[in-house]
Design a protein around this motif. Sequence first.
Motif, mmCIF file in Angstrom:
data_model
loop_
_atom_site.group_PDB
_atom_site.id
_atom_site.type_symbol
_atom_site.label_atom_id
_atom_site.label_comp_id
_atom_site.label_asym_id
_atom_site.label_seq_id
_atom_site.Cartn_x
_atom_site.Cartn_y
_atom_site.Cartn_z
ATOM 1 N N LEU A 216 24.007 34.136 44.728
ATOM 2 C CA LEU A 216 24.649 33.214 45.662
ATOM 3 C C LEU A 216 25.285 32.027 44.943
ATOM 4 N N VAL A 217 24.547 31.396 44.028
ATOM 5 C CA VAL A 217 25.073 30.187 43.393
ATOM 6 C C VAL A 217 26.178 30.504 42.398
ATOM 7 N N ASN A 218 26.277 31.749 41.928
ATOM 8 C CA ASN A 218 27.352 32.123 41.011
ATOM 9 C C ASN A 218 28.612 32.599 41.724
ATOM 10 N N LEU A 219 28.533 32.784 43.025
ATOM 11 C CA LEU A 219 29.672 33.343 43.752
ATOM 12 C C LEU A 219 30.937 32.483 43.620
ATOM 13 N N PRO A 220 30.903 31.173 43.881
ATOM 14 C CA PRO A 220 32.155 30.412 43.767
ATOM 15 C C PRO A 220 32.698 30.368 42.347
ATOM 16 N N ALA A 221 31.824 30.247 41.353
ATOM 17 C CA ALA A 221 32.296 30.151 39.969
ATOM 18 C C ALA A 221 32.933 31.450 39.489
ATOM 19 N N SER A 222 32.421 32.586 39.940
ATOM 20 C CA SER A 222 32.990 33.859 39.488
ATOM 21 C C SER A 222 34.429 34.004 39.970
ATOM 22 N N ARG A 223 34.701 33.576 41.195
ATOM 23 C CA ARG A 223 36.068 33.638 41.718
ATOM 24 C C ARG A 223 36.965 32.639 41.001
ATOM 25 N N LEU A 224 36.450 31.438 40.763
ATOM 26 C CA LEU A 224 37.224 30.434 40.040
ATOM 27 C C LEU A 224 37.493 30.890 38.607
ATOM 28 N N SER A 225 36.503 31.505 37.975
ATOM 29 C CA SER A 225 36.676 31.990 36.601
ATOM 30 C C SER A 225 37.794 33.017 36.516
ATOM 31 N N ALA A 226 37.836 33.929 37.471
ATOM 32 C CA ALA A 226 38.911 34.913 37.484
ATOM 33 C C ALA A 226 40.261 34.223 37.591
ATOM 34 N N GLY A 227 40.358 33.226 38.460
ATOM 35 C CA GLY A 227 41.613 32.497 38.599
ATOM 36 C C GLY A 227 42.010 31.778 37.323
ATOM 37 N N LEU A 228 41.041 31.205 36.611
ATOM 38 C CA LEU A 228 41.334 30.513 35.358
ATOM 39 C C LEU A 228 41.809 31.492 34.281
ATOM 40 N N ILE A 229 41.237 32.686 34.249
ATOM 41 C CA ILE A 229 41.681 33.690 33.278
ATOM 42 C C ILE A 229 43.083 34.176 33.611
ATOM 43 N N VAL A 230 43.370 34.363 34.897
ATOM 44 C CA VAL A 230 44.732 34.727 35.302
ATOM 45 C C VAL A 230 45.710 33.633 34.874
ATOM 46 N N ALA A 231 45.345 32.371 35.111
ATOM 47 C CA ALA A 231 46.215 31.260 34.715
ATOM 48 C C ALA A 231 46.391 31.204 33.204
ATOM 49 N N ALA A 232 45.334 31.488 32.457
ATOM 50 C CA ALA A 232 45.440 31.512 30.997
ATOM 51 C C ALA A 232 46.371 32.621 30.531
ATOM 52 N N ALA A 233 46.283 33.778 31.178
ATOM 53 C CA ALA A 233 47.130 34.906 30.793
ATOM 54 C C ALA A 233 48.604 34.582 30.974
ATOM 55 N N ALA A 234 48.920 33.735 31.941
ATOM 56 C CA ALA A 234 50.318 33.369 32.180
ATOM 57 C C ALA A 234 50.919 32.601 31.017
ATOM 58 N N LEU A 235 50.077 32.036 30.147
ATOM 59 C CA LEU A 235 50.556 31.227 29.028
ATOM 60 C C LEU A 235 50.520 31.959 27.700
ATOM 61 N N HIS A 236 50.029 33.214 27.686
ATOM 62 C CA HIS A 236 49.861 33.933 26.426
ATOM 63 C C HIS A 236 50.823 35.100 26.323
ATOM 64 N N PRO A 237 51.707 35.104 25.319
ATOM 65 C CA PRO A 237 52.541 36.288 25.075
ATOM 66 C C PRO A 237 51.654 37.507 24.813
ATOM 67 N N GLY A 238 51.997 38.614 25.410
ATOM 68 C CA GLY A 238 51.204 39.820 25.223
ATOM 69 C C GLY A 238 50.084 39.979 26.214
ATOM 70 N N ALA A 239 49.803 38.929 26.997
ATOM 71 C CA ALA A 239 48.829 39.027 28.092
ATOM 72 C C ALA A 239 49.599 39.035 29.408
ATOM 73 N N SER A 240 49.000 39.601 30.436
ATOM 74 C CA SER A 240 49.690 39.743 31.708
ATOM 75 C C SER A 240 48.889 39.115 32.839
ATOM 76 N N ALA A 241 49.403 38.018 33.388
ATOM 77 C CA ALA A 241 48.755 37.407 34.555
ATOM 78 C C ALA A 241 48.852 38.332 35.759
ATOM 79 N N ARG A 242 49.977 39.030 35.876
ATOM 80 C CA ARG A 242 50.164 39.931 37.019
ATOM 81 C C ARG A 242 49.141 41.057 36.993
ATOM 82 N N GLU A 243 48.950 41.674 35.816
ATOM 83 C CA GLU A 243 47.980 42.762 35.719
ATOM 84 C C GLU A 243 46.554 42.253 35.864
#
Length: 333
Positions: A216-243
């Motif tokens: 239960l207590v990890n539920l919000p952070a897991s969703r936020l973590s996914a969003g942060l990784i997607v945002a990070a991928a948008a800044l890295h050549p060779g990584a795909s935020a869309r995928e």
Amino acid sequence: MSWTALFHPPDTLAALALALAIEAAAGYPDALYRAVGHPVTWIGRAITALEAGLNRGGPARRRAGGVLALLVLIVGTGAVAAALTRLAAGAGAAGGVLLVALLCASLPAQRSLHDHVARVARDLRAAGLPGGRRAVAMIVGRDPETLDEAGICRAAIESLAENFSDGIVAPAFWIGLGGLPGGALYKAINTADSMIGHRTPRHEAFGWAAARLDDLVNLPASRLSAGLIVAAAALHPGASAREALRAVLRDAGRHRSPNAGWPEAAMAGALGLRLAGPRIYGGTRVADAWMGDGRAEAGPADVERALALYRTACIWLFALVVAGAGGLLLVRA
């Protein structure tokens, strides 16, 4: 300064921003660990003592004992953290925020997680499979002798993604909501889950409450973590935020954990990999869905690509905290 002022959002977020910066720069010093230990070790000793006294009898008694143990742990941890916050307030407004930040810096693990995962790629290159297996055994629970090079690298990347959520984003989230007590309570629950929240004859009943509360207590952070990784991928050549986003939406809910699939799917999609899938723990094969639909043949270079995304995701987290603190200060002014 009233100690309750340190629970006001601008001050709490300011302390959190400082804590993240301090921990990223210095980690948890070895000399300090040797001298006094670490909050996780203190919490671990308390859990061990509670289990020794309460984990006995039939399943119903063990489950009740586990609930009682968790309640005692939560009350004790919260009381200590609140008392430390009250003491810190005696240093004045700026001093109180700084002292709370120093205490909170012991709760996330940005630097140590990075170092442990980086060691897997380094030792795999330097010492081959034996070196890689020794290094990855420090961060995962699966049987290292069953892992080939690709399995070692996938395990390291999975651990990086999952621990980004529960080792960095989750304590930061709960510190942001509840100051030092919020972060300390999260750490107590997460440590209890890691020690007793296993589906084994010894812990199936006793660790039930710890495992459910940790989910239960990890539920919000897991969703936020996914969003942060997607945002990070948008800044890295060779990584795909869309995928990364596509993998999260398609695969995260299929993971055997209600939370781990979110950051793992994001990392898999961003890097064009497949993560999770069937694994072996203690000689037992555990079936799980694959996260991502890329290649399963990961190598040390993929571990290093994952670490680059991780560093950027940590920067995104820090930026969000700073922006939140600044915005609330403007509103309060």
